[in-house]
Design a protein around this motif. Structure first.
Motif, PDB file in Angstrom:
ATOM      1  N   UNK A 215       0.494  -1.473   0.671  1.00 25.68           N
ATOM      2  CA  UNK A 215      -0.168   0.543  -0.255  1.00 25.68           C
ATOM      3  C   UNK A 215       0.955   1.011   0.357  1.00 25.68           C
ATOM      4  N   UNK A 216       1.689   1.521   0.753  1.00 27.94           N
ATOM      5  CA  UNK A 216       3.032   2.122   1.276  1.00 27.94           C
ATOM      6  C   UNK A 216       3.265   2.642  -1.060  1.00 27.94           C
ATOM      7  N   UNK A 217       3.700   1.537  -1.207  1.00 27.48           N
ATOM      8  CA  UNK A 217       4.271   1.825  -3.103  1.00 27.48           C
ATOM      9  C   UNK A 217       3.271   2.247  -3.378  1.00 27.48           C
ATOM     10  N   UNK A 218       2.338   1.552  -3.253  1.00 28.44           N
ATOM     11  CA  UNK A 218       1.327   1.935  -4.480  1.00 28.44           C
ATOM     12  C   UNK A 218       1.252   4.101  -4.465  1.00 28.44           C
ATOM     13  N   UNK A 219       1.374   4.131  -2.679  1.00 32.16           N
ATOM     14  CA  UNK A 219       1.256   5.519  -2.862  1.00 32.16           C
ATOM     15  C   UNK A 219       1.940   6.768  -2.606  1.00 32.16           C
ATOM     16  N   UNK A 220       3.205   6.010  -2.961  1.00 29.92           N
ATOM     17  CA  UNK A 220       4.649   6.912  -2.898  1.00 29.92           C
ATOM     18  C   UNK A 220       5.001   7.023  -4.534  1.00 29.92           C
ATOM     19  N   UNK A 221       4.433   5.535  -4.793  1.00 34.64           N
ATOM     20  CA  UNK A 221       5.340   5.837  -6.627  1.00 34.64           C
ATOM     21  C   UNK A 221       4.566   7.170  -7.348  1.00 34.64           C
ATOM     22  N   UNK A 222       5.020   7.667  -8.234  1.00 36.78           N
ATOM     23  CA  UNK A 222       4.348   8.851  -9.079  1.00 36.78           C
ATOM     24  C   UNK A 222       3.328   8.182  -9.739  1.00 36.78           C
ATOM     25  N   UNK A 223       2.834   8.757  -9.995  1.00 42.45           N
ATOM     26  CA  UNK A 223       1.708   9.172 -11.464  1.00 42.45           C
ATOM     27  C   UNK A 223       2.410   7.827 -13.380  1.00 42.45           C
ATOM     28  N   UNK A 224       2.003   6.969 -13.398  1.00 42.55           N
ATOM     29  CA  UNK A 224       3.068   6.299 -14.265  1.00 42.55           C
ATOM     30  C   UNK A 224       4.166   5.979 -14.222  1.00 42.55           C
ATOM     31  N   UNK A 225       3.916   5.703 -12.923  1.00 41.46           N
ATOM     32  CA  UNK A 225       5.504   5.044 -12.630  1.00 41.46           C
ATOM     33  C   UNK A 225       5.520   3.329 -12.185  1.00 41.46           C
ATOM     34  N   UNK A 226       6.689   2.983 -11.933  1.00 40.51           N
ATOM     35  CA  UNK A 226       6.522   1.403 -12.453  1.00 40.51           C
ATOM     36  C   UNK A 226       7.162   0.977  -9.559  1.00 40.51           C
ATOM     37  N   UNK A 227       5.994   0.083  -9.690  1.00 40.08           N
ATOM     38  CA  UNK A 227       6.425  -1.235  -8.908  1.00 40.08           C
ATOM     39  C   UNK A 227       7.162  -2.204  -8.841  1.00 40.08           C
ATOM     40  N   UNK A 228       8.189  -2.220  -8.262  1.00 36.47           N
ATOM     41  CA  UNK A 228       8.852  -3.624  -8.561  1.00 36.47           C
ATOM     42  C   UNK A 228       9.182  -4.441  -7.443  1.00 36.47           C
ATOM     43  N   UNK A 229       8.166  -5.315  -7.394  1.00 39.01           N
ATOM     44  CA  UNK A 229       7.572  -6.250  -6.288  1.00 39.01           C
ATOM     45  C   UNK A 229       9.056  -7.792  -6.201  1.00 39.01           C
TER      46      UNK A 229
END
Ligand SMILES: NC(=O)c1ccc[n+]([C@@H]2O[C@H](COP(=O)([O-])OP(=O)(O)OC[C@H]3O[C@@H](n4cnc5c(N)ncnc54)[C@H](O)[C@@H]3O)[C@@H](O)[C@H]2O)c1
Ligand SMILES: [Zn+2]
Ligand SMILES: [Zn+2]
Length: 393
Positions: free
Chosen positions: A296-310
Motif C-alpha cells: 500500500x505504501x508503494x502504491x501511494x509513493x510511486x509517481x503517476x505512471x511509475x513502476x512498482x517492483x515487488x
C-alpha cells in the motif's frame, strides 16, 4: 550429516540426517562451505508453516565444492567451486530459453500449481531438501550451478545464490528512467543490496525501514533514508516532498507479506497459523492473508505512471488491492522470484577486490551451522544487529 531442520513455528533444530545420494543421472552432491539465512526462510519460520513437515531441511543460499556427479554431468568435476541458485532449473525448456528460470517447465511443481522447484522451500515448491546442511543434492546440476574462481573468500560469491540476482532483478524490474529516482522499502539484505545496486547504476535512492542499524548501514554508504518509525502514515507525503511533489519514478517493495503495521492481516496470519494444516493450507491459498502495508505504501509513493517492483514475497490469494488508484495512477506492477542465472554475467564483473557492492563486509554474522536456532532467532527479532547471517557447516 548435520542439517538445519524445521520442526514448527519458530522451532528450527540441527539434526543428524542421512547423507544425500545421487538419485538421478544429472544430480551432483556438493559439500557446503557457506550457507546463508534469508528473509524468505523467516516466512517458513513464521507464517507458511502449514506447508512444512517436521524434519524438512531448510536453506536455499549455499555454496561449496562438488563432491560427486551423476553419470550424465559433463560440465562439472569433483573439486569444482560452485554457488547453487535457489531455484532448480533445466536450462533448456521453453521457459528457460527465455531466461524465466523460476518458471522452468522441467521442475515446475504442477501438483501445487506452482513454478520451478526451490531448495528447502516447503511442499509448495517441491519439498526439496535444502542447503543449510553439510551436504546438498543438486538436481538438474548440469544447469543449476554457478562456477566461481578459487581465491577470494566465500563471502565474495555466496550472494550469487539469491541476494545479488534478486536485488538486481528488483532494480531491473523497477524500470527506473535514466537519472531517475527509486524508493526502496525494507532494508533487510534484499532491500539493502537493491539500494547499493541502484546507487551504483546512478539513480537517486530513498531507502525506508524502521530498524536503526539497518537505516545506519544504508546511510553509511551515502544513501538518503527515511525512518518509518518517525513518519508512519505520512511516509508518502515525506517522499513526495523530497521529489518535487510527485513521488519517486519507481518503488521497490523489498518487504513482502510480513510487513510492520498491518494489524488485522497479522491476526489473520496468526489465526491461520494455529489451525490444523488441513484447514490452514486452503486458507493460506484462498484467503487474503498478506500484510499489505508495504505494498500500500508503494502504491501511494510511486509517481503517476511509475513502476512498482515487488521483490518481497507475497502469498495471499485474495488480497484486497486499491484498483481505482492503481488504474488511475497508471501504475506498472512487476514481480516474481528472481531468475538467478539471468543476472550472473552482469553481476560477476562487480565481484572484484575493490568490491563496489560491499559484499565482503555484507554479512553481520558468520556462525557455525550448529548455532542455527540462535541465528534464526536473532535474524527474525533483529537482535545483535543481525542483518545477514552466513552459517558454516
Ligand atoms: N523474489 C525473490 O526472488 C526473493 C528472493 C529473496 C528474498 N525475497 C523476499 O524479499 C523480502 C525481504 O527479504 P530480506 O532477506 O531482505 O528480509 P528481512 O525480513 O530481513 O527484511 C525485511 C525488512 O523490511 C522492513 N519492513 C517491514 N515492514 C516495513 C514497511 N511497512 N515499510 C518499510 N520497511 C518495512 C523490516 O524492518 C526489515 O528490515 C522477503 O519477503 C523475502 O521473502 C524474495
Ligand atoms: Zn534467499
Ligand atoms: Zn527449464
Amino acid at each position: 550429516m548435520k542439517a538445519v531442520t524445521w520442526h514448527g513455528k519458530r522451532d528450527v533444530r540441527v539434526d543428524d540426517v542421512p547423507d544425500p545420494k545421487i538419485e538421478d543421472a544429472n544430480d551432483a552432491i556438493i559439500e557446503v562451505t557457506s550457507t546463508n539465512i534469508c528473509g524468505s526462510d523467516l516466512h517458513l519460520y513464521e507464517v507458511l508453516g502449514a506447508f512444512m513437515n517436521p524434519g524438512d531441511i531448510l536453506g536455499h543460499e549455499p555454496m561449496g565444492v562438488v563432491r560427486e556427479v551423476g553419470p550424465e554431468i559433463t560440465n562439472l568435476a569433483v573439486g569444482d567451486r560452485v554457488v547453487i541458485p535457489f531455484q532448480i532449473s533445466c536450462g533448456s525448456c521453453y521457459m528457460c530459453d527465455q531466461e524465466l528460470f523460476t518458471q522452468c517447465e522441467t521442475t515446475q511443481v504442477r501438483d501445487q500449481g506452482m513454478g520451478a522447484a526451490l531448495f528447502g522451500y516447503s511442499e509448495l515448491y517441491g519439498a526439496v531438501p535444502g542447503g543449510q546442511a553439510e551436504l546438498l543434492r543438486v538436481p538438474q546440476a548440469h544447469f543449476t550451478h554457478i562456477k566461481v574462481p578459487e581465491g577470494p573468500p566465500d563471502s565474495r560469491f555466496v550472494y550469487l545464490s539469491d541476494v545479488l540476482p534478486t536485488a538486481w532483478q528488483a532494480v531491473a524490474y523497477a524500470d527506473i528512467p535514466d537519472g531517475g529516482s527509486v524508493t526502496v522499502l525494507g532494508l533487510g539484505p534484499i532491500g539493502d543490496m537493491a539500494t547499493r545496486i541502484a546507487s551504483h547504476l546512478g539513480y537517486q535512492v530513498i531507502a525506508v525501514d524502521r530498524v536503526p542499524e539497518r537505516i545506519a548501514r544504508a546511510q553509511a554508504r551515502g544513501v538518503q533514508t527515511v525512518d518509518l518509525s518517525e513518519y508512519g502514515s505520512d511516509l508518502a507525503d515525506v517522499i513526495r516532498d523530497m521529489t518535487a511533489g510527485r513521488g519517486t519514478d519507481s518503488v521497490i517493495d523489498a518487504v513482502g507479506m510480513e510487513a510492520h503495521g498491518s494489524p488485522i492481516a497479522k491476526i489473520a496470519q496468526q489465526v491461520t497459523g494455529l489451525l490444523p494444516d488441513a484447514v490452514a493450507k486452503p486458507m493460506m491459498k484462498k484467503a487474503g492473508v498478506d500484510r499489505l502495508d508495504a505494498l500500500y505504501s508503494a502504491i501511494d509513493i510511486v509517481r503517476r505512471g511509475g513502476t512498482i517492483s515487488l521483490i518481497g514475497v507475497y502469498g495471499g490469494m485474495a488480497d484486497p488491492l486499491p484498483m481505482l488508484t492503481l488504474f488511475d495512477k497508471q501504475i506498472q506492477l512487476r514481480m516474481g522470484q528472481a531468475n538467478v542465472k539471468k543476472w550472473v554475467d552482469v553481476i560477476m564483473p562487480l565481484l572484484t577486490d575493490d568490491d563496489p557492492l560491499g559484499v565482503d563486509s555484507f554479512a553481520t554474522h558468520t556462525l557455525a551451522l550448529d548455532e542455527a536456532p540462535h541465528a534464526y532467532d536473532i535474524f527474525q527479532n533483529k537482535k545483535d544487529g543481525a542483518v545477514k547471517i552466513i552459517l558454516k557447516p
